[in-house]
Motif scaffolding. Structure first.
Motif, PDB file in Angstrom:
ATOM      1  N   GLY A  91       0.725  -1.285  -0.002  1.00 62.16           N
ATOM      2  CA  GLY A  91       0.042   0.179  -0.124  1.00 62.16           C
ATOM      3  C   GLY A  91       0.715   1.310   0.065  1.00 62.16           C
ATOM      4  O   GLY A  91       0.339   2.276   0.352  1.00 62.16           O
ATOM      5  N   TRP A  92       2.000   1.226  -0.649  1.00 56.81           N
ATOM      6  CA  TRP A  92       2.616   2.540  -0.767  1.00 56.81           C
ATOM      7  C   TRP A  92       2.373   3.065  -1.916  1.00 56.81           C
ATOM      8  O   TRP A  92       2.016   2.546  -2.868  1.00 56.81           O
ATOM      9  N   ALA A  93       2.329   4.547  -1.762  1.00 57.82           N
ATOM     10  CA  ALA A  93       1.691   5.423  -3.153  1.00 57.82           C
ATOM     11  C   ALA A  93       2.982   5.442  -4.054  1.00 57.82           C
ATOM     12  O   ALA A  93       2.614   5.552  -5.405  1.00 57.82           O
ATOM     13  N   GLY A  94       4.230   5.640  -3.572  1.00 54.02           N
ATOM     14  CA  GLY A  94       5.140   5.762  -4.462  1.00 54.02           C
ATOM     15  C   GLY A  94       6.607   5.834  -3.699  1.00 54.02           C
ATOM     16  O   GLY A  94       6.634   5.641  -2.539  1.00 54.02           O
ATOM     17  N   ILE A  95       7.741   5.955  -4.374  1.00 57.75           N
ATOM     18  CA  ILE A  95       8.929   5.959  -4.152  1.00 57.75           C
ATOM     19  C   ILE A  95       9.635   7.018  -4.654  1.00 57.75           C
ATOM     20  O   ILE A  95       9.609   6.945  -6.032  1.00 57.75           O
ATOM     21  N   VAL A  96      10.450   7.662  -3.994  1.00 54.90           N
ATOM     22  CA  VAL A  96      11.314   8.862  -4.687  1.00 54.90           C
ATOM     23  C   VAL A  96      12.794   8.304  -4.269  1.00 54.90           C
ATOM     24  O   VAL A  96      12.873   8.381  -3.134  1.00 54.90           O
ATOM     25  N   VAL A  97      13.676   8.160  -5.091  1.00 53.91           N
ATOM     26  CA  VAL A  97      15.006   7.490  -4.820  1.00 53.91           C
ATOM     27  C   VAL A  97      16.021   8.667  -5.390  1.00 53.91           C
ATOM     28  O   VAL A  97      16.208   8.806  -6.592  1.00 53.91           O
ATOM     29  N   ASP A  98      16.766   9.282  -4.297  1.00 56.33           N
ATOM     30  CA  ASP A  98      17.845  10.090  -4.888  1.00 56.33           C
ATOM     31  C   ASP A  98      19.108   9.203  -4.950  1.00 56.33           C
ATOM     32  O   ASP A  98      20.095   9.008  -4.071  1.00 56.33           O
ATOM     33  N   GLY A  99      18.822   8.272  -6.037  1.00 58.75           N
ATOM     34  CA  GLY A  99      19.947   7.165  -6.265  1.00 58.75           C
ATOM     35  C   GLY A  99      19.428   6.548  -7.651  1.00 58.75           C
ATOM     36  O   GLY A  99      18.598   6.978  -8.123  1.00 58.75           O
ATOM     37  N   CYS A 100      19.760   5.138  -7.535  1.00 53.78           N
ATOM     38  CA  CYS A 100      19.427   4.469  -8.887  1.00 53.78           C
ATOM     39  C   CYS A 100      18.347   3.391  -8.428  1.00 53.78           C
ATOM     40  O   CYS A 100      18.128   2.898  -7.224  1.00 53.78           O
ATOM     41  N   ILE A 101      17.697   2.703  -9.344  1.00 48.80           N
ATOM     42  CA  ILE A 101      17.039   1.530  -9.141  1.00 48.80           C
ATOM     43  C   ILE A 101      17.518   0.554 -10.171  1.00 48.80           C
ATOM     44  O   ILE A 101      18.244   0.762 -11.095  1.00 48.80           O
ATOM     45  N   ARG A 102      17.024  -0.548 -10.326  1.00 49.78           N
ATOM     46  CA  ARG A 102      17.235  -1.679 -11.221  1.00 49.78           C
ATOM     47  C   ARG A 102      16.144  -2.474 -11.354  1.00 49.78           C
ATOM     48  O   ARG A 102      15.038  -2.398 -10.701  1.00 49.78           O
ATOM     49  N   ASP A 103      16.087  -3.477 -12.365  1.00 51.09           N
ATOM     50  CA  ASP A 103      14.877  -4.201 -12.928  1.00 51.09           C
ATOM     51  C   ASP A 103      13.648  -3.352 -13.464  1.00 51.09           C
ATOM     52  O   ASP A 103      12.531  -3.476 -12.758  1.00 51.09           O
ATOM     53  N   CYS A 104      14.158  -2.216 -13.874  1.00 50.99           N
ATOM     54  CA  CYS A 104      13.224  -1.471 -14.218  1.00 50.99           C
ATOM     55  C   CYS A 104      11.849  -1.893 -15.199  1.00 50.99           C
ATOM     56  O   CYS A 104      10.705  -1.498 -14.815  1.00 50.99           O
TER      57      CYS A 104
END
Length: 164
Positions: A91-104
């Protein structure tokens, strides 16, 4: 909730002037199915280690936005496909990452909104270093737990209060 960050900037110009409303620099890429999301911030401060990110996303999100101060690192990913699914299910609305993600590709099918600086194939460490629910700085903008995050195609706003 329907909103446009452009309208919020216009309607709350005085808050932009006094610093109670801020716009993150336009350096974030959009991922996930939700192009528009908002909610109160839950904060995590980490550096190239996502153990606290995982443990936070394992808890009920209640429509919050997880704001990750990853120090702007472009050397490792802090969120991957498994964490995207976890955020969606909890139930999280979103994520803001001051960095990187993977598995886009995996994140892009999740019913959440994600903003990150870039993608990177290398996974993070998992030592648990960092802090949760503290004031963080994301791309030069202070974010405190409970601040409101508004994100859409035009940008990301940080407000000290919920906006109508």
């Amino acid at each position: 909730m329907t909103f446009a960050t452009t309208d919020l900037c216009d309607d709350y110009a005085a808050m932009l002037d006094d610093g109670t409303l801020a716009v993150l620099p336009p350096v974030y890429r959009s991922f996930g199915q939700k192009l528009r999301f908002c909610g109160p911030a839950t904060t995590v401060q980490v550096f190239e280690d996502n153990a606290l990110v995982r443990s936070t996303l394992e808890t009920p999100g209640h429509g919050h936005v997880l704001v990750i101060d990853g120090g702007g690192s472009l050397r490792r990913a802090l969120v991957g496909g498994q964490l995207g699914v976890l955020a969606q299910h909890n139930g999280w609305a979103g994520i803001v990452v001051d960095g990187c993600i993977r598995d886009c590709d995996e994140i892009n099918v999740c019913e959440i909104g994600v903003r990150a600086l870039a993608t990177h194939p290398r996974k993070s460490s998992k030592t648990g270093a960092g802090q949760v629910d503290v004031r963080v700085q994301v791309s030069g903008v202070d974010v405190s737990p409970g601040d409101w995050i508004y994100a859409d195609a035009d940008g990301i706003l940080v407000s000290r209060q919920e906006l109508d």
